[in-house]
Design a protein around this motif. Structure first.
Motif, PDB file in Angstrom:
ATOM      1  N   MET A  64      26.005 -21.404   1.784  1.00 42.46           N
ATOM      2  CA  MET A  64      25.354 -22.985   0.856  1.00 42.46           C
ATOM      3  C   MET A  64      24.277 -23.510   1.564  1.00 42.46           C
ATOM      4  O   MET A  64      23.101 -23.898   0.856  1.00 42.46           O
ATOM      5  N   GLY A  65      24.349 -22.901   3.074  1.00 46.59           N
ATOM      6  CA  GLY A  65      22.799 -23.948   4.011  1.00 46.59           C
ATOM      7  C   GLY A  65      23.859 -25.172   4.117  1.00 46.59           C
ATOM      8  O   GLY A  65      22.543 -26.017   4.992  1.00 46.59           O
ATOM      9  N   ILE A  66      24.572 -25.251   4.259  1.00 44.19           N
ATOM     10  CA  ILE A  66      25.593 -26.972   5.136  1.00 44.19           C
ATOM     11  C   ILE A  66      25.952 -26.820   5.867  1.00 44.19           C
ATOM     12  O   ILE A  66      26.832 -25.806   5.751  1.00 44.19           O
ATOM     13  N   ASP A  67      25.379 -27.060   7.383  1.00 47.77           N
ATOM     14  CA  ASP A  67      25.546 -26.927   8.326  1.00 47.77           C
ATOM     15  C   ASP A  67      25.236 -28.127   9.208  1.00 47.77           C
ATOM     16  O   ASP A  67      25.566 -27.887  10.838  1.00 47.77           O
ATOM     17  N   TRP A  68      25.307 -29.331   8.885  1.00 48.42           N
ATOM     18  CA  TRP A  68      25.302 -30.736   9.791  1.00 48.42           C
ATOM     19  C   TRP A  68      26.076 -30.408  10.464  1.00 48.42           C
ATOM     20  O   TRP A  68      25.734 -31.584  11.953  1.00 48.42           O
ATOM     21  N   TRP A  69      27.452 -30.124  10.363  1.00 44.99           N
ATOM     22  CA  TRP A  69      28.488 -30.620  12.046  1.00 44.99           C
ATOM     23  C   TRP A  69      28.130 -29.906  12.731  1.00 44.99           C
ATOM     24  O   TRP A  69      28.709 -30.982  13.981  1.00 44.99           O
ATOM     25  N   GLU A  70      27.346 -28.861  12.919  1.00 39.85           N
ATOM     26  CA  GLU A  70      27.347 -28.538  13.966  1.00 39.85           C
ATOM     27  C   GLU A  70      26.312 -28.729  14.507  1.00 39.85           C
ATOM     28  O   GLU A  70      26.227 -28.345  16.228  1.00 39.85           O
ATOM     29  N   ASP A  71      25.229 -29.551  14.545  1.00 39.94           N
ATOM     30  CA  ASP A  71      24.388 -30.288  14.506  1.00 39.94           C
ATOM     31  C   ASP A  71      24.481 -31.696  15.186  1.00 39.94           C
ATOM     32  O   ASP A  71      23.593 -32.983  15.393  1.00 39.94           O
ATOM     33  N   ASP A  72      25.660 -32.181  14.827  1.00 39.70           N
ATOM     34  CA  ASP A  72      26.311 -33.400  15.036  1.00 39.70           C
ATOM     35  C   ASP A  72      26.839 -33.751  16.441  1.00 39.70           C
ATOM     36  O   ASP A  72      27.745 -33.016  15.817  1.00 39.70           O
ATOM     37  N   PRO A  73      26.230 -34.684  17.421  1.00 40.05           N
ATOM     38  CA  PRO A  73      26.909 -34.926  18.459  1.00 40.05           C
ATOM     39  C   PRO A  73      28.150 -35.320  18.266  1.00 40.05           C
ATOM     40  O   PRO A  73      28.936 -35.092  19.145  1.00 40.05           O
TER      41      PRO A  73
END
Length: 115
Positions: A64-73
């Motif tokens: 669905m295009g949700i991947d914010w956890w991959e860029d969260d340090p």
């Protein structure tokens, strides 16, 4: 009519779905729960809270295009390494600019002036 015939069958027996099946379906398809909370006083909006909750598997979320956890340090070691590398590059650039402003002042010169 006996008492045993009126009791429901436990989950997993017969044609009913068990909790694991339901959870698998929810994670496979995804569920969105949305709601707004508004607090008004005499037709003046004081506070609005918008709540959005998505329950899905990681694969479905990425689809669905949700991947914010991959860029969260805080959540990703790769993102943490990238942030540290970026910060390190910024500090090196800043140090190089400072050395251009005052040539000849290296770390040894700074230590000699300190009391």
């Amino acid at each position: 009519m006996s008492m045993a015939s009126r009791l429901p069958e436990p989950y997993g027996q017969g044609g009913g779905s068990n909790l694991a099946d339901i959870l698998e379906r929810v994670l496979d398809k995804g569920v969105v729960i949305a709601g707004d909370i508004r607090i008004n006083l005499l037709d003046i909006e004081l506070l609005t809270i918008k709540l959005r909750l998505i329950v899905a598997s990681v694969d479905k979320a990425k689809e669905m295009g949700i991947d914010w956890w991959e860029d969260d340090p805080a959540l990703s070691s790769g993102a943490r390494r990238n942030e540290l590398a970026r910060e390190n590059a910024e500090l090196r650039e800043r140090l190089a600019r400072l050395e251009e402003l005052e040539p000849g002042r290296g770390p040894k010169d700074v230590r000699e002036e300190s009391p």
